[in-house]
Design a protein around this motif. Structure first.
Motif, PDB file in Angstrom:
ATOM      1  N   LYS A   8       0.804  -1.385  -0.063  1.00 48.57           N
ATOM      2  CA  LYS A   8       0.063   0.020   0.116  1.00 48.57           C
ATOM      3  C   LYS A   8       0.966   1.283   0.085  1.00 48.57           C
ATOM      4  O   LYS A   8       1.918   1.553   0.715  1.00 48.57           O
ATOM      5  N   THR A  10      -0.546   4.493  -0.548  1.00 51.26           N
ATOM      6  CA  THR A  10      -1.333   5.496   0.036  1.00 51.26           C
ATOM      7  C   THR A  10      -3.004   5.019   0.196  1.00 51.26           C
ATOM      8  O   THR A  10      -3.191   3.607  -0.225  1.00 51.26           O
ATOM      9  N   GLU A  11      -3.778   5.529   0.608  1.00 51.02           N
ATOM     10  CA  GLU A  11      -5.177   5.083   0.956  1.00 51.02           C
ATOM     11  C   GLU A  11      -5.693   4.655  -0.515  1.00 51.02           C
ATOM     12  O   GLU A  11      -5.649   5.401  -1.652  1.00 51.02           O
ATOM     13  N   ASP A  12      -6.068   3.326  -0.836  1.00 53.79           N
ATOM     14  CA  ASP A  12      -6.643   2.757  -1.903  1.00 53.79           C
ATOM     15  C   ASP A  12      -5.692   2.561  -3.319  1.00 53.79           C
ATOM     16  O   ASP A  12      -6.225   2.461  -4.270  1.00 53.79           O
ATOM     17  N   PHE A  14      -1.836   0.801  -4.497  1.00 52.37           N
ATOM     18  CA  PHE A  14      -0.988   0.017  -4.128  1.00 52.37           C
ATOM     19  C   PHE A  14       0.022  -0.352  -5.253  1.00 52.37           C
ATOM     20  O   PHE A  14      -0.089  -0.260  -6.353  1.00 52.37           O
ATOM     21  N   GLU A 158      -7.820  13.087  -6.144  1.00 53.92           N
ATOM     22  CA  GLU A 158      -8.197  12.924  -4.572  1.00 53.92           C
ATOM     23  C   GLU A 158      -7.187  12.435  -3.751  1.00 53.92           C
ATOM     24  O   GLU A 158      -7.379  12.481  -2.537  1.00 53.92           O
ATOM     25  N   ARG A 159      -6.251  11.869  -4.440  1.00 49.63           N
ATOM     26  CA  ARG A 159      -4.944  11.416  -3.188  1.00 49.63           C
ATOM     27  C   ARG A 159      -3.539  12.474  -3.545  1.00 49.63           C
ATOM     28  O   ARG A 159      -2.619  12.085  -2.963  1.00 49.63           O
ATOM     29  N   GLU A 221       1.394  14.970  -2.667  1.00 44.23           N
ATOM     30  CA  GLU A 221       1.499  14.267  -1.438  1.00 44.23           C
ATOM     31  C   GLU A 221       2.422  13.067  -1.864  1.00 44.23           C
ATOM     32  O   GLU A 221       3.026  12.588  -0.785  1.00 44.23           O
ATOM     33  N   THR A 222       2.216  12.386  -2.958  1.00 45.38           N
ATOM     34  CA  THR A 222       2.996  11.188  -3.367  1.00 45.38           C
ATOM     35  C   THR A 222       3.295  11.520  -4.747  1.00 45.38           C
ATOM     36  O   THR A 222       2.647  11.543  -5.572  1.00 45.38           O
ATOM     37  N   ARG A 232       7.562  10.711  -1.082  1.00 46.07           N
ATOM     38  CA  ARG A 232       6.484  11.476  -0.368  1.00 46.07           C
ATOM     39  C   ARG A 232       6.940  12.354   0.631  1.00 46.07           C
ATOM     40  O   ARG A 232       8.227  12.487   0.820  1.00 46.07           O
TER      41      ARG A 232
END
Ligand code: FEO
Length: 400
Positions: A8, A10-12, A14, A158-159, A221-222, A232
């Motif tokens: 993973k 970040t959220e959602d 991989f 969104e990320r 952010e990433t 990151r």
């Protein structure tokens, strides 16, 4: 095939790529630490795979995807870069996963179809296009010639995550997936080596792209490249800043002497030039091509101010190892260098002029006529070499 796991990032999202511990040559670039081929899986409403891996690593990719979802659930595949380390298994992945849609840049569609027989239609994307994944959105920027015509960035809004394909990557196999888990000096070395050997010819485009990204206000952010670790936090502004430094190619007081030698005469010349450079206030990196790789030379030239090259004459010609490295460096188009050519000879002595011609083609501002010395340099010849070093150092100071 072992049960490889996705990681993973970040959220959602991989990492589902592959680690190539063994590759030691990447189209002429010495990858002494191996590499990774990064691919990413986005668990949005429409499950999306960003890039694939080199063909022999397909099962590793599939295994990592399978650790998170059934690969048949992939709805969308995005190809950010046509080069085969990222698309080599794309046809098979399309056949096995049967996605609804496959996308690439305009040039990517052309490139993929010219490389492979892909039955499924690949849909073109242009800069500014956006693609809804249901609960998330991907936005695209074509990055032509960074470093292929098809290259493209995909940004998961969104990320705040940028899939940057080869940009900001490095060839380094490791089990660490994030740059902040690795030593800073290792990242600096491998990041610079990658830039010097892959992206240097496109430095003006790199500067333009960074300006464009900054002007767009894109928040990051990433940053997830296609090779090496994911960036990151503060690592992102650091690597972007280093790209700006490397692309600017501001001259420094470091001189790189690159030579080969048959009976140590050209080496004696190199040593005497080195003494002159040091006396003139330069720092020196001296590289004997009999013991070094061409991609090490590219790395050393990256933050330097002078390229000094020497070769003995062999059968009326440039010594082969020097022809190799000079051809390679010519393709990388380094900027803002001064320098000179030198070499020893026995009876005809063509090499110094041939090296000089290469340097001029590369765009190196030569400070003197090529220096050729017959047989073994005597005290007078050594002094000429020392004076050449002093002259190069003096020109380097002017350029600072
Ligand atoms: Fe990593 Fe340009 O391929």
């Amino acid at each position: 095939m072992p049960g490889f796991k996705a990681v993973k990032i970040t959220e959602d999202v991989f990492w589902v790529g592959a680690i190539d511990w063994n590759i030691r040559d990447f189209h002429g670039y010495s990858t002494h630490r191996g590499s990774t081929y990064n691919a990413y899986l986005i668990l949005a409403d429409k499950i999306t795979l960003v890039d694939t891996v080199k063909a022999p690593f397909k099962e590793e990719l599939m295994s990592r995807i399978s650790s998170v979802i059934d690969p048949k659930k992939i709805d969308i595949i995005i190809s950010n870069h046509t080069e085969m380390d990222h698309s080599g298994c794309l046809s098979e992945i399309i056949r096995e996963t049967e996605p609804d849609k496959v996308y690439a840049s305009v040039m990517g569609v052309k490139g993929l179809n010219e490389h492979f027989s892909i039955e499924k239609e690949i849909i073109p994307l242009k800069s500014g296009d956006e693609l809804s994944l249901g609960n998330m959105t991907l936005a695209f920027t074509e990055t032509r010639m960074l470093h292929w015509p098809d290259s493209m960035f995909s940004y998961l809004k969104e990320r705040k995550l940028l899939f940057s394909q080869d940009a900001f990557g490095m060839h380094m196999a490791s089990d660490e997936r994030f740059a902040d888990e690795l030593p800073a000096d290792l990242l600096e070395f491998e990041g610079a080596t990658y830039y010097a050997n892959i992206l240097l010819p496109y430095s003006q485009l790199v500067l333009n792209l960074i300006e464009k990204l900054k002007a767009s206000g894109m928040q990051l952010e990433t940053v997830a490249p296609d090779h090496g670790p994911v960036w990151r936090g503060q690592g992102i502004s650091h690597i972007i800043g280093r790209y700006q430094d490397w692309a600017t190619q501001k001259p420094t007081m470091k001189a790189v002497i690159v030579y080969d030698t048959m009976w140590k005469s050209t080496e004696k010349m190199a040593r005497a030039i080195e003494e002159g450079l040091l006396e003139g206030g330069a720092k020196v990196k001296s590289i004997h091509m009999g013991a070094s790789h061409r991609s090490d030379v590219a790395f050393e030239l990256l933050e330097s101010g002078a390229f000094v090259a020497g070769a003995p004459t062999l059968n009326n010609n440039l010594f082969p190892s020097m022809a190799d490295v000079l051809t390679y460096i010519k393709g990388l188009k380094p900027k803002n260098l001064v320098g000179a050519a030198f070499g020893s000879y026995g009876w005809s002595g063509e090499s110094a002029a041939q090296v000089d011609a290469y340097l001029k083609e590369i765009g190196v501002e030569t400070v003197a006529e090529p220096l050729k010395i017959k047989w073994v340099p005597n005290a007078e010849a050594i002094e000429k070499c020392r004076q050449l070093g002093l002259a190069i150092a003096s020109k380097m100071k002017e350029k600072m």
